[in-house]
Design a protein around this motif. Structure first.
Motif, short mmCIF file in Angstrom:
data_model
loop_
_atom_site.label_atom_id
_atom_site.label_comp_id
_atom_site.label_asym_id
_atom_site.label_seq_id
_atom_site.Cartn_x
_atom_site.Cartn_y
_atom_site.Cartn_z
N SER A 46 0.84 -1.20 0.00
CA SER A 46 0.00 0.00 0.00
C SER A 46 0.88 1.25 0.00
O SER A 46 2.10 1.17 0.12
N LEU A 47 0.25 2.41 -0.12
CA LEU A 47 0.96 3.68 -0.08
C LEU A 47 0.73 4.36 1.25
O LEU A 47 -0.35 4.27 1.84
N HIS A 48 1.75 5.04 1.73
CA HIS A 48 1.66 5.80 2.97
C HIS A 48 1.12 7.19 2.64
O HIS A 48 1.73 7.94 1.88
N GLY A 49 -0.03 7.52 3.21
CA GLY A 49 -0.68 8.78 2.88
C GLY A 49 0.03 10.01 3.38
O GLY A 49 -0.35 11.13 3.03
N GLY A 50 1.07 9.84 4.20
CA GLY A 50 1.83 10.98 4.68
C GLY A 50 3.10 11.25 3.91
O GLY A 50 3.80 12.24 4.17
N THR A 51 3.41 10.37 2.93
CA THR A 51 4.62 10.56 2.11
C THR A 51 4.40 10.22 0.64
O THR A 51 5.13 10.71 -0.22
N GLY A 52 3.43 9.35 0.36
CA GLY A 52 3.27 8.83 -1.00
C GLY A 52 4.23 7.71 -1.32
O GLY A 52 4.24 7.21 -2.45
N LEU A 53 5.03 7.27 -0.35
CA LEU A 53 5.97 6.17 -0.58
C LEU A 53 5.28 4.83 -0.35
O LEU A 53 4.33 4.72 0.41
N ARG A 54 5.80 3.80 -1.02
CA ARG A 54 5.21 2.47 -0.94
C ARG A 54 5.69 1.74 0.31
O ARG A 54 6.87 1.78 0.66
N VAL A 55 4.78 1.07 0.98
CA VAL A 55 5.12 0.17 2.09
C VAL A 55 5.72 -1.08 1.44
O VAL A 55 5.01 -1.83 0.76
N THR A 56 7.02 -1.28 1.62
CA THR A 56 7.78 -2.22 0.79
C THR A 56 8.32 -3.39 1.60
O THR A 56 8.97 -3.20 2.63
N VAL A 57 8.08 -4.62 1.09
CA VAL A 57 8.55 -5.84 1.75
C VAL A 57 9.98 -6.15 1.30
O VAL A 57 10.32 -6.04 0.12
N LEU A 58 10.80 -6.56 2.27
CA LEU A 58 12.19 -6.93 2.00
C LEU A 58 12.51 -8.26 2.64
O LEU A 58 11.95 -8.61 3.68
N GLU A 59 13.43 -8.98 2.06
CA GLU A 59 14.08 -10.08 2.76
C GLU A 59 15.13 -9.46 3.68
O GLU A 59 15.72 -8.42 3.36
N PRO A 60 15.39 -10.07 4.83
CA PRO A 60 16.41 -9.50 5.74
C PRO A 60 17.74 -9.22 5.05
O PRO A 60 18.38 -8.20 5.32
N ARG A 61 18.15 -10.09 4.14
CA ARG A 61 19.45 -9.90 3.47
C ARG A 61 19.43 -8.71 2.51
O ARG A 61 20.49 -8.25 2.08
N GLU A 62 18.24 -8.21 2.14
CA GLU A 62 18.14 -7.10 1.21
C GLU A 62 18.20 -5.73 1.91
O GLU A 62 18.29 -4.70 1.25
#
Length: 376
Positions: A295-311
């Motif tokens: 989803s998008l954060h309505g206070g920044t417009g940035l995407r809530v982004t999933v990562l692997e721990p190593r990333e």
């Protein structure tokens, strides 16, 4: 926020959700969902107690409504759409850790990129602790950039799903170093450099170095200000500051308990830095709503982004969290501000200007600008 700015943001979010691939959480049909909308800025109440039976239903809702903020429950419920919490039927919850700049840093805050870098360091520390000391497998950890000022870690292990709030409290206390017994320093450890035994020893060495740097007069004044320590013990600590552990067990216990107590702010700050500065209430809450990945954060417009721990190490949220284009948008900047997004590092003064769409969304979401105006 002007109505035209709210509509601009709503349209940009609509364009994103029209083509975005939003991942559904495990056991989607057992999750409660909550939403905030750009149109409800004057009424900040969340629209919640919503459930979706399928991913298609969730995606259709996002594409139709384009909310400013999207949340789902860390808990699993028998009936997530029930109108009251007591009627939902709690059936377990993911274990969540929240690392946020507001909890880690104190004003005046650094720049946004520096802030995110500091929170990433804390996130890396937490991952190491969860894997090395608490025994979670790396594949059981999901790292999520919040789209705002920090990261979340979702622990997906089934072994913790039924943990009560009190059991989660014990975990977060360990992670943060809350309620430590100074006597731990006296216990033999198989590996003295590891765990809280090692962290306490290193923190004590740093504290004693700092104490010595004050000089005798100032150091004694500091020691005497610690509750339950007293003038005589303060002088004893100063005199034996380099040989505390040569004292008998009974004597050193008598010294350590007041010296390394909650009433000693200089010690407490070092222990806080030695642990992980996670937000405890998020972990202990077994009915928490958390931002939905994708989803998008309505206070920044940035995407809530999933990562692997190593990333995590290579991840740049101000590049990889940006979803909007480079086309120019006229805006009216309302206060002095600086924005670093993509390859742009821009300084603004109040007044009309034209900026890339991603920057316009960020500025308007943060309340730093209104859309429109006469561009120079």
């Amino acid at each position: 926020m002007r109505p035209s700015t709210a509509e601009f943001l709503h349209q940009r979010f609509l364009s994103y959700y029209a083509g975005a691939q939003i991942p559904a959480p495990d056991a989607l049909s057992q999750r409660e969902w909550g939403f905030l909308f750009f149109s409800s800025r004057d009424d900040p109440r969340m629209r919640r107690h919503i459930g979706f039976g399928t991913k298609d239903e969730l995606v259709e809702y996002l594409r139709t409504m384009a909310p400013a903020h999207v949340f789902y429950s860390t808990a699993y419920y028998d009936d997530p759409a029930a109108p009251t919490m007591s009627a939902k039927g709690w059936a377990g919850a993911d274990l969540i850790f929240d690392l946020d700049a507001d909890h880690i840093l104190k004003p005046p805050f650094p720049s946004y990129p520096a802030m995110l870098s500091r929170v990433r360091d804390e996130t890396r520390k937490l991952i190491d602790l969860l894997v090395v000391e608490l025994g979670f497998a790396e594949h059981e950890l999901q790292v999520v950039f919040s789209g705002g000022r920090g990261y979340h870690i979702h622990v997906k292990a089934l072994s913790v799903r039924q943990f009560t709030g009190q059991e989660r409290r014990e975990l977060i206390n360990y992670v943060c170093g809350i309620g430590l017994d100074p006597a731990l320093l006296l216990r033999p450890a198989a590996e003295s450099s590891g765990g809280w035994h090692g962290r306490q020893l290193r923190a004590l060495e740093e504290y004693l170095d700092w104490l010595e740097s004050l000089g005798e007069s100032e150091a004694l004044a500091h020691l005497q200000s610690i509750p339950d320590l007293g003038r005589g013990m303060a002088r004893q600590i100063w005199k034996r500051r380099r040989s505390l552990f040569e004292m008998t067990d009974a004597s050193i216990r008598k010294v350590l308990r007041p010296l390394l107590s909650e009433g000693n702010d200089a010690w407490r700050s070092r222990i806080r830095e030695a642990g992980v500065m996670a937000d405890e209430p998020v972990t202990t809450d077994i009915k928490r709503l958390i931002r939905a990945p994708g989803s998008l954060h309505g206070g920044t417009g940035l995407r809530v982004t999933v990562l692997e721990p190593r990333e995590l190490e290579a991840f740049d949220p101000l590049i990889e969290g940006v979803v909007f284009a480079e086309r120019e948008i006229p805006v009216e900047v309302v206060r002095d501000c600086r924005v670093s997004l993509l390859d742009h590092d821009l300084q603004f003064e109040p007044g009309p200007t034209r900026v890339p769409e991603a920057v316009a969304v960020y500025l308007c979401s943060r309340g730093m600008a209104e859309v429109g105006g006469v561009a120079p």
